[in-house]
Design a protein around this motif. Sequence first.
Motif, mmCIF file in Angstrom:
data_model
loop_
_atom_site.group_PDB
_atom_site.id
_atom_site.type_symbol
_atom_site.label_atom_id
_atom_site.label_comp_id
_atom_site.label_asym_id
_atom_site.label_seq_id
_atom_site.Cartn_x
_atom_site.Cartn_y
_atom_site.Cartn_z
ATOM 1 N N GLU A 85 2.616 7.467 7.168
ATOM 2 C CA GLU A 85 2.747 8.861 6.753
ATOM 3 C C GLU A 85 3.638 8.993 5.521
ATOM 4 O OE1 GLU A 85 1.153 11.496 7.854
ATOM 5 O OE2 GLU A 85 0.036 10.284 9.305
ATOM 6 N N ALA A 86 4.725 8.225 5.481
ATOM 7 C CA ALA A 86 5.663 8.307 4.355
ATOM 8 C C ALA A 86 6.204 6.919 4.035
ATOM 9 C CB ALA A 86 6.804 9.263 4.682
ATOM 10 N N SER A 87 6.664 6.743 2.827
ATOM 11 C CA SER A 87 7.262 5.474 2.422
ATOM 12 C C SER A 87 8.609 5.303 3.122
ATOM 13 C CB SER A 87 7.475 5.442 0.903
ATOM 14 O OG SER A 87 6.259 5.661 0.224
ATOM 15 N N ARG A 88 8.950 4.056 3.433
ATOM 16 C CA ARG A 88 10.239 3.842 4.068
ATOM 17 C C ARG A 88 11.358 4.015 3.052
ATOM 18 N NH1 ARG A 88 11.011 -2.618 5.297
ATOM 19 N NH2 ARG A 88 10.419 -3.419 3.254
ATOM 20 N N LYS A 90 0.840 -1.189 0.000
ATOM 21 C CA LYS A 90 0.000 0.000 0.000
ATOM 22 C C LYS A 90 0.881 1.246 0.000
ATOM 23 C CE LYS A 90 -3.895 -2.105 2.463
ATOM 24 N NZ LYS A 90 -4.759 -2.036 3.671
ATOM 25 N N VAL A 91 0.410 2.284 -0.667
ATOM 26 C CA VAL A 91 1.175 3.525 -0.722
ATOM 27 C C VAL A 91 1.087 4.247 0.624
ATOM 28 C CG1 VAL A 91 0.812 3.800 -3.193
ATOM 29 C CG2 VAL A 91 -0.786 4.858 -1.584
ATOM 30 N N SER A 92 1.970 5.175 0.856
ATOM 31 C CA SER A 92 1.915 6.018 2.039
ATOM 32 C C SER A 92 0.990 7.206 1.789
ATOM 33 C CB SER A 92 3.310 6.520 2.394
ATOM 34 O OG SER A 92 3.797 7.381 1.372
ATOM 35 N N LYS A 93 0.662 7.922 2.845
ATOM 36 C CA LYS A 93 -0.156 9.125 2.685
ATOM 37 C C LYS A 93 0.557 10.152 1.814
ATOM 38 C CE LYS A 93 -2.569 8.655 7.121
ATOM 39 N NZ LYS A 93 -2.753 9.229 8.478
#
Length: 340
Positions: free
Chosen positions: A195-198, A160-163
């Motif tokens: 919140e953000a992608s790693r 899943k994508v991040s926000k």
Amino acid sequence: LIMSATLEAEPVCRLLGDAPLLECPGTVFPVETFHMSKPSSISLESFTAETVEKALDVHEGDLLVFLPGAREIHRTERELASKHLPAHVKVIPLYGSMKLEQQDEAIRSSALGSRKVVLATSIAESSLTIAGITVVIDSGLSRESVFSARTGMSRLTTVKVSKASADQRRGRAGRLQPGVCYRLWSAQEHAALPEASRPEIAAADLAPLALELAAWGVREPAELAWLDAPPEAAYRQATGLLHQLGCLDEAADGTTGGITAHGREVSALGTHPRLGHMLLRAAALGLAPTASRLAALLQERDPFRAHGGTDLRPRLDALREAAHARSTHSLLRAADDTVI
């Protein structure tokens, strides 16, 4: 000067000794967002195609559809073909392994009186700007390469994508005028997204990095300043592999030693250390041409599967017979057992 439209700037400023930060906000028109949770009884591709059909009826302008990979893109393309869209609507795939001429077709503005539906991977999230987009349909998925320290191999995983990624995708609909974004997940699911992608370094194969650091004379990552330090377990697995390949020696205290002469030769080739080691060993056996072809195949995408999803593996038998005739079958088998 470090410039980026997507990079989180504050950590970079801190890393560079509290360097000044200059912000230049662009013009972004408002984008109305709709959440549409996909029923479990319908496939992603069918649900996406249905949403595209509805959006074409309700909104003006071109559509940008985010899907995780080429497989889903071509399946959605077939779903849309079955719906017999109007003749002035053109469906165009867009992903990284396509030819540049095909990518240019997706990027350029639509002809007067025509519309386009661009089915794209994350390449259209920040790497490319597509003219004429007023509607974004986001599957909420992307495909990432994840390295397993247990197996020593990387594999593509759908996540899943991040926000932050979802907001970046939505913004593509508001570049020229007010737009619309359809998110194919619920508002409740959105609240649970990270919140953000790693960072990539947290999931990457670190063997190439470890070899490059050794070539610099760096024995431990802690000797350098990092935005995100490499995970210790993955880094130890990487140095362990380099020891096995003879690229690193052992220090007297048992810690990671320096780079060996063989390691410098591997590093100079610019390939993954596994492949570089294979190339050098094969050259010593007089098999450099065959090993070079094998290395080229191994570090590219699956050569037996076409872009459109057509399975070309039946041709593999003929290739194996040809390899055997050239007395290289044993090398291919050894590569299957050790390199891959």
